[in-house]
Every structure is written in C-alpha cells, then in structure tokens.
Design a protein around this motif. Structure first.
Motif, PDB file in Angstrom:
ATOM      1  N   GLU A 171     -35.773 -19.952 -34.136  1.00  0.00           N
ATOM      2  CA  GLU A 171     -37.003 -19.372 -33.589  1.00  0.00           C
ATOM      3  C   GLU A 171     -37.400 -20.035 -32.269  1.00  0.00           C
ATOM      4  N   SER A 172     -37.167 -21.340 -32.176  1.00  0.00           N
ATOM      5  CA  SER A 172     -37.486 -22.036 -30.923  1.00  0.00           C
ATOM      6  C   SER A 172     -36.575 -21.565 -29.797  1.00  0.00           C
ATOM      7  N   VAL A 173     -35.297 -21.358 -30.117  1.00  0.00           N
ATOM      8  CA  VAL A 173     -34.343 -20.874 -29.109  1.00  0.00           C
ATOM      9  C   VAL A 173     -34.708 -19.456 -28.674  1.00  0.00           C
ATOM     10  N   LEU A 174     -35.063 -18.618 -29.630  1.00  0.00           N
ATOM     11  CA  LEU A 174     -35.445 -17.242 -29.296  1.00  0.00           C
ATOM     12  C   LEU A 174     -36.741 -17.213 -28.489  1.00  0.00           C
ATOM     13  N   GLY A 175     -37.613 -18.177 -28.745  1.00  0.00           N
ATOM     14  CA  GLY A 175     -38.820 -18.293 -27.933  1.00  0.00           C
ATOM     15  C   GLY A 175     -38.478 -18.634 -26.498  1.00  0.00           C
ATOM     16  N   LEU A 176     -37.552 -19.556 -26.341  1.00  0.00           N
ATOM     17  CA  LEU A 176     -37.089 -19.932 -24.990  1.00  0.00           C
ATOM     18  C   LEU A 176     -36.438 -18.744 -24.287  1.00  0.00           C
ATOM     19  N   VAL A 177     -35.746 -17.934 -25.055  1.00  0.00           N
ATOM     20  CA  VAL A 177     -35.129 -16.728 -24.483  1.00  0.00           C
ATOM     21  C   VAL A 177     -36.200 -15.838 -23.854  1.00  0.00           C
ATOM     22  N   GLN A 178     -37.289 -15.640 -24.563  1.00  0.00           N
ATOM     23  CA  GLN A 178     -38.364 -14.787 -24.052  1.00  0.00           C
ATOM     24  C   GLN A 178     -38.969 -15.355 -22.767  1.00  0.00           C
ATOM     25  N   VAL A 179     -39.113 -16.664 -22.728  1.00  0.00           N
ATOM     26  CA  VAL A 179     -39.641 -17.297 -21.510  1.00  0.00           C
ATOM     27  C   VAL A 179     -38.684 -17.077 -20.345  1.00  0.00           C
ATOM     28  N   LYS A 180     -37.393 -17.273 -20.600  1.00  0.00           N
ATOM     29  CA  LYS A 180     -36.403 -17.152 -19.532  1.00  0.00           C
ATOM     30  C   LYS A 180     -36.258 -15.707 -19.054  1.00  0.00           C
ATOM     31  N   ILE A 181     -36.449 -14.771 -19.956  1.00  0.00           N
ATOM     32  CA  ILE A 181     -36.452 -13.363 -19.534  1.00  0.00           C
ATOM     33  C   ILE A 181     -37.624 -13.106 -18.596  1.00  0.00           C
ATOM     34  N   LYS A 182     -38.787 -13.631 -18.947  1.00  0.00           N
ATOM     35  CA  LYS A 182     -39.970 -13.476 -18.096  1.00  0.00           C
ATOM     36  C   LYS A 182     -39.757 -14.109 -16.726  1.00  0.00           C
ATOM     37  N   LYS A 183     -39.025 -15.229 -16.723  1.00  0.00           N
ATOM     38  CA  LYS A 183     -38.749 -15.935 -15.458  1.00  0.00           C
ATOM     39  C   LYS A 183     -37.540 -15.348 -14.729  1.00  0.00           C
ATOM     40  N   LYS A 184     -36.931 -14.315 -15.325  1.00  0.00           N
ATOM     41  CA  LYS A 184     -35.764 -13.636 -14.772  1.00  0.00           C
ATOM     42  C   LYS A 184     -34.529 -14.531 -14.713  1.00  0.00           C
ATOM     43  N   ASP A 185     -34.484 -15.516 -15.619  1.00  0.00           N
ATOM     44  CA  ASP A 185     -33.295 -16.368 -15.754  1.00  0.00           C
ATOM     45  C   ASP A 185     -32.388 -15.732 -16.812  1.00  0.00           C
ATOM     46  N   PHE A 186     -31.800 -14.592 -16.458  1.00  0.00           N
ATOM     47  CA  PHE A 186     -31.096 -13.781 -17.448  1.00  0.00           C
ATOM     48  C   PHE A 186     -29.802 -14.429 -17.943  1.00  0.00           C
ATOM     49  N   ILE A 187     -29.118 -15.151 -17.095  1.00  0.00           N
ATOM     50  CA  ILE A 187     -27.873 -15.804 -17.512  1.00  0.00           C
ATOM     51  C   ILE A 187     -28.166 -16.892 -18.548  1.00  0.00           C
ATOM     52  N   LEU A 188     -29.196 -17.709 -18.269  1.00  0.00           N
ATOM     53  CA  LEU A 188     -29.565 -18.761 -19.210  1.00  0.00           C
ATOM     54  C   LEU A 188     -30.092 -18.159 -20.514  1.00  0.00           C
ATOM     55  N   ALA A 189     -30.833 -17.068 -20.397  1.00  0.00           N
ATOM     56  CA  ALA A 189     -31.351 -16.391 -21.592  1.00  0.00           C
ATOM     57  C   ALA A 189     -30.202 -15.878 -22.452  1.00  0.00           C
ATOM     58  N   SER A 190     -29.163 -15.350 -21.821  1.00  0.00           N
ATOM     59  CA  SER A 190     -28.002 -14.840 -22.556  1.00  0.00           C
ATOM     60  C   SER A 190     -27.269 -15.963 -23.279  1.00  0.00           C
ATOM     61  N   LYS A 191     -27.177 -17.109 -22.628  1.00  0.00           N
ATOM     62  CA  LYS A 191     -26.529 -18.258 -23.260  1.00  0.00           C
ATOM     63  C   LYS A 191     -27.309 -18.702 -24.499  1.00  0.00           C
ATOM     64  N   ASP A 192     -28.620 -18.708 -24.385  1.00  0.00           N
ATOM     65  CA  ASP A 192     -29.456 -19.083 -25.526  1.00  0.00           C
ATOM     66  C   ASP A 192     -29.312 -18.076 -26.666  1.00  0.00           C
ATOM     67  N   LEU A 193     -29.200 -16.804 -26.309  1.00  0.00           N
ATOM     68  CA  LEU A 193     -29.007 -15.775 -27.334  1.00  0.00           C
ATOM     69  C   LEU A 193     -27.692 -15.992 -28.078  1.00  0.00           C
ATOM     70  N   ASN A 194     -26.665 -16.334 -27.352  1.00  0.00           N
ATOM     71  CA  ASN A 194     -25.375 -16.613 -27.993  1.00  0.00           C
ATOM     72  C   ASN A 194     -25.488 -17.787 -28.958  1.00  0.00           C
ATOM     73  N   GLN A 195     -26.238 -18.804 -28.538  1.00  0.00           N
ATOM     74  CA  GLN A 195     -26.434 -19.977 -29.385  1.00  0.00           C
ATOM     75  C   GLN A 195     -27.196 -19.600 -30.663  1.00  0.00           C
ATOM     76  N   ALA A 196     -28.249 -18.816 -30.488  1.00  0.00           N
ATOM     77  CA  ALA A 196     -29.043 -18.395 -31.644  1.00  0.00           C
ATOM     78  C   ALA A 196     -28.201 -17.541 -32.593  1.00  0.00           C
ATOM     79  N   GLU A 197     -27.375 -16.675 -32.027  1.00  0.00           N
ATOM     80  CA  GLU A 197     -26.540 -15.793 -32.846  1.00  0.00           C
ATOM     81  C   GLU A 197     -25.508 -16.591 -33.634  1.00  0.00           C
ATOM     82  N   LEU A 198     -24.899 -17.577 -33.000  1.00  0.00           N
ATOM     83  CA  LEU A 198     -23.902 -18.411 -33.677  1.00  0.00           C
ATOM     84  C   LEU A 198     -24.529 -19.203 -34.822  1.00  0.00           C
ATOM     85  N   LEU A 199     -25.707 -19.747 -34.561  1.00  0.00           N
ATOM     86  CA  LEU A 199     -26.372 -20.537 -35.598  1.00  0.00           C
ATOM     87  C   LEU A 199     -26.805 -19.647 -36.758  1.00  0.00           C
ATOM     88  N   ALA A 200     -27.324 -18.457 -36.447  1.00  0.00           N
ATOM     89  CA  ALA A 200     -27.729 -17.528 -37.501  1.00  0.00           C
ATOM     90  C   ALA A 200     -26.524 -17.130 -38.350  1.00  0.00           C
TER      91      ALA A 200
END
Length: 227
Positions: A171-200
């Motif tokens: 949940e913390s990683v997915l929260g960071l994803v939302q922040v990075k999307i808002k900041k338009k850091d899409f590459i970093l957001a995608s990396k975080d999504l991959n991390q969240a998906e692997l852990l899930a």
C-alpha cells in the motif's frame, strides 16, 4: 475551515480537561463514593460513545458527512473521557476522513498530525502510526502537497518492513505510485508498480490487481497524450 479547526480545538481542550477531572476523582480516598460513581459514569460514557459512533457510521454511508463529523466528534469525547484511547483514535480518524470527504484537507491533516499520531506514539502503537502515515499520505496528496505525501508513504513503508506487514508495504508503494503519477514521474511510477506487483504475487494476493491495472492505464494514457 477556520471555524471547524477552532471547534475541534475547543473540543480537544474539553476532552483534556474532562480527562484531568476523571484523574482527580480516581485519586479520592476510599469511602467517599468516588470510585462507584466513576465506574458508573465510565460505563455510561462508553455506551454513549459507541452509540454516537454507530449513528455516525450510518450517516457516513448515506453521504451526510457534516452530521457524521459532529457525531464522530461526540464519540471521540466519550471515548477520551473513559480513557479508551484505541476507540478515541478510531473516532478521530473518522473525523479526519469526514473532513477529507468534505474537501477540508488542512483540517484532516491537523487532526491526524496533532492528535492521532501523538496518541499512537504515547500508546506505543507502531501499527497505529503506520496506518496513520498511510492516511496522511492520501490527505497530503489530495491537497497537492507531494513532498509531504511522499514522506508519509515512505514512513509507512519503513514501518511496514519493520513489522513485516507485506500488505501495508504494498500500500505504501502504491501510494508512492500515485504521487509520482501526479508529479509526472511516469518511469519511476512504473518501476514502483512492478515492485508492488512482484510482492503481491509473492504473497499470492490478488487484492491489488485492479489498483495496479488502473495505475498502469493512467500512465499509458498520460504517455500517449504526450506524443
């Protein structure tokens, strides 16, 4: 907004004063009747608090956030009076969520920062602090305070690792994803999504599947619109 903050501060001052009065009554000498009265009042106040809380939840479900806020405040008063700080914090969190639903993000921040976190710290509840960090991350994000939002989601993640709570870490990683999307850091957001998906996947949890998909769709949409 200012009126609401002042009203809450007045409520909190009343809570503290009432709690002090109860402390004084507890210290009365035996034979003065103080203990019997305190026990009766405590039971009554706890029941009253539960009633206020249940009624507030009904109003919340109906979307009547203003009235729900009032009743959650009354519940908080009663729970604090009987020194049931777990229920007290739950009522306060509900109050902050009503402010959030009403778009009063600064008021929500003040309750969480100045009362809820401090109480969980005094109680030694790291789980309570961790969950409050998550809520603060959401509130600050809604208020377009990205640096603060990222900090609180990060703190949630740190505690989640220490407490070995995989779900809270995701949940913390997915929260960071939302922040990075808002900041338009899409590459970093995608990396975080991959991390969240692997852990899930590692804990065989599918509860975040839709949330991850939605975030990926938003990123794809944002990137395609830039072309």
């Amino acid at each position: 907004m200012t009126k609401m903050v002042m009203a809450f501060l007045s409520l909190f001052a009343s809570l503290q004063l009432y709690a002090q009065n109860i402390d004084k009554s507890d210290n009365q000498e035996p034979g003065l009747g103080g203990s019997a009265i305190n026990i009766a009042v405590s039971k009554y106040d706890l029941a009253e608090g539960n009633n206020y809380f249940e009624d507030a939840e009904d109003l919340e479900k109906k979307g009547d956030f203003s009235e729900a806020l009032t009743l959650f405040g009354k519940a908080a008063f009663e729970f604090n009076a009987v020194k049931n700080f777990n229920l007290y914090c739950q009522a306060l969190i509900k109050m902050s969520n009503m402010h959030y639903q009403l778009g009063r993000f600064s008021d929500a921040e003040q309750i969480l920062l100045n009362v809820v976190l401090k109480n969980y710290s005094k109680m030694g509840s790291r789980v309570g602090q961790m969950n409050t960090y998550n809520i603060l991350g959401k509130v600050y994000l809604a208020n377009n305070k990205y640096t603060q939002s990222m900090w609180f989601y990060t703190q949630q993640g740190i505690l989640a690792k220490q407490l070995k709570s995989n779900t809270s870490y995701i949940e913390s990683v997915l929260g960071l994803v939302q922040v990075k999307i808002k900041k338009k850091d899409f590459i970093l957001a995608s990396k975080d999504l991959n991390q969240a998906e692997l852990l899930a996947s590692s804990i065989k949890s599918s509860q975040y599947k839709a949330q991850i998909k939605d975030a990926r769709d938003v990123i794809a949409s944002k990137l395609s619109s830039k072309k």
